[in-house]
Write a protein that holds these residues in place. Structure first.
Motif, PDB file in Angstrom:
ATOM      1  N   ALA A  55       0.869  -1.281   0.071  1.00  0.00           N
ATOM      2  CA  ALA A  55       0.134  -0.049   0.064  1.00  0.00           C
ATOM      3  C   ALA A  55       0.862   1.290  -0.177  1.00  0.00           C
ATOM      4  O   ALA A  55       0.519   2.259  -0.652  1.00  0.00           O
ATOM      5  CB  ALA A  55      -0.873   0.076   1.158  1.00  0.00           C
ATOM      6  N   LYS A  56       1.981   1.226   0.763  1.00  0.00           N
ATOM      7  CA  LYS A  56       2.828   2.327   0.854  1.00  0.00           C
ATOM      8  C   LYS A  56       3.420   2.658  -0.611  1.00  0.00           C
ATOM      9  O   LYS A  56       3.724   3.911  -0.830  1.00  0.00           O
ATOM     10  CB  LYS A  56       3.938   1.988   1.715  1.00  0.00           C
ATOM     11  CG  LYS A  56       4.712   3.343   2.427  1.00  0.00           C
ATOM     12  CD  LYS A  56       3.680   3.876   3.150  1.00  0.00           C
ATOM     13  CE  LYS A  56       4.525   5.207   4.030  1.00  0.00           C
ATOM     14  NZ  LYS A  56       3.326   5.967   4.514  1.00  0.00           N
ATOM     15  N   ILE A  57       3.895   1.418  -1.309  1.00  0.00           N
ATOM     16  CA  ILE A  57       4.292   1.913  -2.565  1.00  0.00           C
ATOM     17  C   ILE A  57       3.318   2.032  -3.684  1.00  0.00           C
ATOM     18  O   ILE A  57       3.537   3.012  -4.488  1.00  0.00           O
ATOM     19  CB  ILE A  57       5.612   0.691  -2.986  1.00  0.00           C
ATOM     20  CG1 ILE A  57       6.460   0.319  -1.935  1.00  0.00           C
ATOM     21  CG2 ILE A  57       5.751   0.770  -4.320  1.00  0.00           C
ATOM     22  CD1 ILE A  57       7.374  -0.767  -2.280  1.00  0.00           C
ATOM     23  N   PHE A  58       2.184   1.265  -3.833  1.00  0.00           N
ATOM     24  CA  PHE A  58       1.290   1.379  -4.977  1.00  0.00           C
ATOM     25  C   PHE A  58       0.221   1.782  -4.735  1.00  0.00           C
ATOM     26  O   PHE A  58      -0.853   2.313  -5.577  1.00  0.00           O
ATOM     27  CB  PHE A  58       1.292  -0.001  -5.491  1.00  0.00           C
ATOM     28  CG  PHE A  58       2.379  -0.705  -5.937  1.00  0.00           C
ATOM     29  CD1 PHE A  58       3.174  -0.239  -7.102  1.00  0.00           C
ATOM     30  CD2 PHE A  58       2.986  -1.671  -5.186  1.00  0.00           C
ATOM     31  CE1 PHE A  58       4.144  -0.849  -7.552  1.00  0.00           C
ATOM     32  CE2 PHE A  58       4.083  -2.352  -5.613  1.00  0.00           C
ATOM     33  CZ  PHE A  58       4.846  -1.817  -6.724  1.00  0.00           C
ATOM     34  N   GLY A  59      -0.097   2.309  -3.428  1.00  0.00           N
ATOM     35  CA  GLY A  59      -1.415   2.761  -3.102  1.00  0.00           C
ATOM     36  C   GLY A  59      -2.525   1.487  -2.696  1.00  0.00           C
ATOM     37  O   GLY A  59      -2.080   0.359  -2.586  1.00  0.00           O
ATOM     38  N   PHE A  60      -3.851   1.740  -2.781  1.00  0.00           N
ATOM     39  CA  PHE A  60      -4.880   0.819  -2.505  1.00  0.00           C
ATOM     40  C   PHE A  60      -5.467   0.430  -3.530  1.00  0.00           C
ATOM     41  O   PHE A  60      -6.736  -0.002  -3.460  1.00  0.00           O
ATOM     42  CB  PHE A  60      -5.825   1.591  -1.451  1.00  0.00           C
ATOM     43  CG  PHE A  60      -5.137   1.851  -0.042  1.00  0.00           C
ATOM     44  CD1 PHE A  60      -5.126   0.647   0.942  1.00  0.00           C
ATOM     45  CD2 PHE A  60      -4.556   2.864   0.613  1.00  0.00           C
ATOM     46  CE1 PHE A  60      -4.478   0.774   2.254  1.00  0.00           C
ATOM     47  CE2 PHE A  60      -3.872   3.323   1.565  1.00  0.00           C
ATOM     48  CZ  PHE A  60      -4.033   2.206   2.714  1.00  0.00           C
ATOM     49  N   GLU A  61      -4.952   0.691  -4.847  1.00  0.00           N
ATOM     50  CA  GLU A  61      -5.524   0.058  -5.975  1.00  0.00           C
ATOM     51  C   GLU A  61      -5.367  -1.529  -5.715  1.00  0.00           C
ATOM     52  O   GLU A  61      -4.424  -2.072  -5.366  1.00  0.00           O
ATOM     53  CB  GLU A  61      -4.965   0.546  -7.246  1.00  0.00           C
ATOM     54  CG  GLU A  61      -5.301   1.657  -7.476  1.00  0.00           C
ATOM     55  CD  GLU A  61      -6.672   2.085  -7.688  1.00  0.00           C
ATOM     56  OE1 GLU A  61      -7.327   1.010  -8.601  1.00  0.00           O
ATOM     57  OE2 GLU A  61      -7.411   3.382  -7.236  1.00  0.00           O
ATOM     58  N   PRO A  62      -6.472  -2.209  -6.301  1.00  0.00           N
ATOM     59  CA  PRO A  62      -6.504  -3.801  -5.997  1.00  0.00           C
ATOM     60  C   PRO A  62      -5.190  -4.579  -7.008  1.00  0.00           C
ATOM     61  O   PRO A  62      -4.865  -5.496  -6.629  1.00  0.00           O
ATOM     62  CB  PRO A  62      -7.852  -4.335  -6.478  1.00  0.00           C
ATOM     63  CG  PRO A  62      -8.129  -3.286  -7.372  1.00  0.00           C
ATOM     64  CD  PRO A  62      -7.653  -1.837  -6.841  1.00  0.00           C
ATOM     65  N   ARG A  63      -4.920  -4.014  -8.127  1.00  0.00           N
ATOM     66  CA  ARG A  63      -4.234  -4.531  -9.139  1.00  0.00           C
ATOM     67  C   ARG A  63      -2.731  -5.066  -8.335  1.00  0.00           C
ATOM     68  O   ARG A  63      -2.336  -6.235  -8.597  1.00  0.00           O
ATOM     69  CB  ARG A  63      -3.869  -3.918 -10.291  1.00  0.00           C
ATOM     70  CG  ARG A  63      -3.228  -4.655 -11.289  1.00  0.00           C
ATOM     71  CD  ARG A  63      -3.225  -3.826 -12.927  1.00  0.00           C
ATOM     72  NE  ARG A  63      -4.376  -3.890 -13.194  1.00  0.00           N
ATOM     73  CZ  ARG A  63      -4.775  -3.319 -14.370  1.00  0.00           C
ATOM     74  NH1 ARG A  63      -3.961  -2.454 -14.986  1.00  0.00           N
ATOM     75  NH2 ARG A  63      -5.885  -3.264 -14.845  1.00  0.00           N
ATOM     76  N   PRO A  64      -1.973  -4.052  -7.868  1.00  0.00           N
ATOM     77  CA  PRO A  64      -0.574  -4.341  -7.259  1.00  0.00           C
ATOM     78  C   PRO A  64      -0.840  -5.548  -6.310  1.00  0.00           C
ATOM     79  O   PRO A  64       0.108  -6.285  -6.072  1.00  0.00           O
ATOM     80  CB  PRO A  64      -0.335  -2.839  -6.670  1.00  0.00           C
ATOM     81  CG  PRO A  64      -1.070  -1.878  -7.332  1.00  0.00           C
ATOM     82  CD  PRO A  64      -2.394  -2.540  -7.669  1.00  0.00           C
ATOM     83  N   PHE A  65      -2.195  -5.571  -5.429  1.00  0.00           N
ATOM     84  CA  PHE A  65      -2.080  -6.606  -4.442  1.00  0.00           C
ATOM     85  C   PHE A  65      -2.335  -7.870  -5.305  1.00  0.00           C
ATOM     86  O   PHE A  65      -1.551  -8.824  -4.780  1.00  0.00           O
ATOM     87  CB  PHE A  65      -3.379  -6.307  -3.641  1.00  0.00           C
ATOM     88  CG  PHE A  65      -3.172  -5.018  -2.661  1.00  0.00           C
ATOM     89  CD1 PHE A  65      -2.515  -5.493  -1.414  1.00  0.00           C
ATOM     90  CD2 PHE A  65      -3.315  -3.776  -2.783  1.00  0.00           C
ATOM     91  CE1 PHE A  65      -2.443  -4.568  -0.469  1.00  0.00           C
ATOM     92  CE2 PHE A  65      -3.338  -2.856  -1.854  1.00  0.00           C
ATOM     93  CZ  PHE A  65      -2.570  -3.320  -0.717  1.00  0.00           C
TER      94      PHE A  65
END
Length: 227
Positions: A30-40
């Motif tokens: 979350a710190k690097i990519f934010g809370f968008e679902p795709r990175p997770f």
């Protein structure tokens, strides 16, 4: 202090799940990519791919020269039974726990072939601790180590000179287990017990210990028959 789901540990609907390793990976993502679902989701796919590779390495190490390591690893990678762990973000706990246990076994075998085995055995215990702090069934890690070594010892794969080192690692694993149980008790006031679990969630809820152990034993028999 909150459980894995962000609920206070002492709340009636708390799961008392404590998984700081997994929570840390969520924080970093979350710190690097934010809370968008795709990175997770991409992170979870990469973790699953890493676990599949670790499994291939483990099979190749246990059965050297065998041709089944890659096919079995590929089957593990695409098997639909694992889809929930990979597709659901909370399944990262399962994958990280599995990765830590498999890595511990690989490091444990590597320790037999190096001049400074205790460095690798220290990493084995670190991986066992990571498994426990990733998901609750990581407590199986010390028992898996013992069973793994016992199978290799009785099949002649382990020298008797190594037995003292193996026993020391087993003791270290169970000390870690005791420390983990103590930590759980300090954080939640209980070693086990999930206040939110009811008979609707678990058919064996409220049944006697004999019934629960008997059911577990019978499910093991069913699983062996399927295998």
């Amino acid at each position: 202090i909150s459980d894995f789901w962000g609920v206070p540990m002492d709340a009636d609907h708390s799961t008392r799940s404590y998984r700081p390793v997994v929570g840390s990976t969520y924080f970093i993502t979350a710190k690097i990519f934010g809370f968008e679902p795709r990175p997770f989701h991409i992170t979870d796919i990469l973790i699953h791919a890493g676990v599949s590779v670790l499994l291939v390495l483990l099979i190749a190490a246990v059965i050297p020269g065998g041709r089944w390591a890659v096919p079995l690893g590929a089957l593990f990678a695409v098997h639909p039974v694992l889809s929930e762990a990979v597709c659901s973000v909370v399944g990262r706990a399962d994958m990280l726990c599995a990765a830590a246990i498999i890595a511990a076994l690989l490091l444990h075998m590597k320790a037999e072939k190096v001049a400074r085995p205790w460095l690798f055995e220290s990493l084995v215990l670190l991986m066992a601790a990571a498994a426990m702090l990733s998901k609750e069934y990581g407590v199986a890690a010390p028992f898996i180590l013992v069973a793994f070594d016992a199978a290799r010892f009785y099949s002649g794969r382990v020298e008797k000179d190594s037995l003292r080192r193996l026993i020391a690692v087993w003791v270290g694993g169970f000390i870690l287990l005791a420390a983990y149980m103590g930590l759980r008790y300090a954080l939640s006031g209980a070693i086990g017990g999930v206040p939110m679990i009811t008979a609707g969630d678990m058919p064996l809820f409220g049944e006697s210990l004999a019934v629960r152990w008997g059911t577990a034993a019978w499910l093991l028999v069913v699983s062996l028959r399927l295998v």
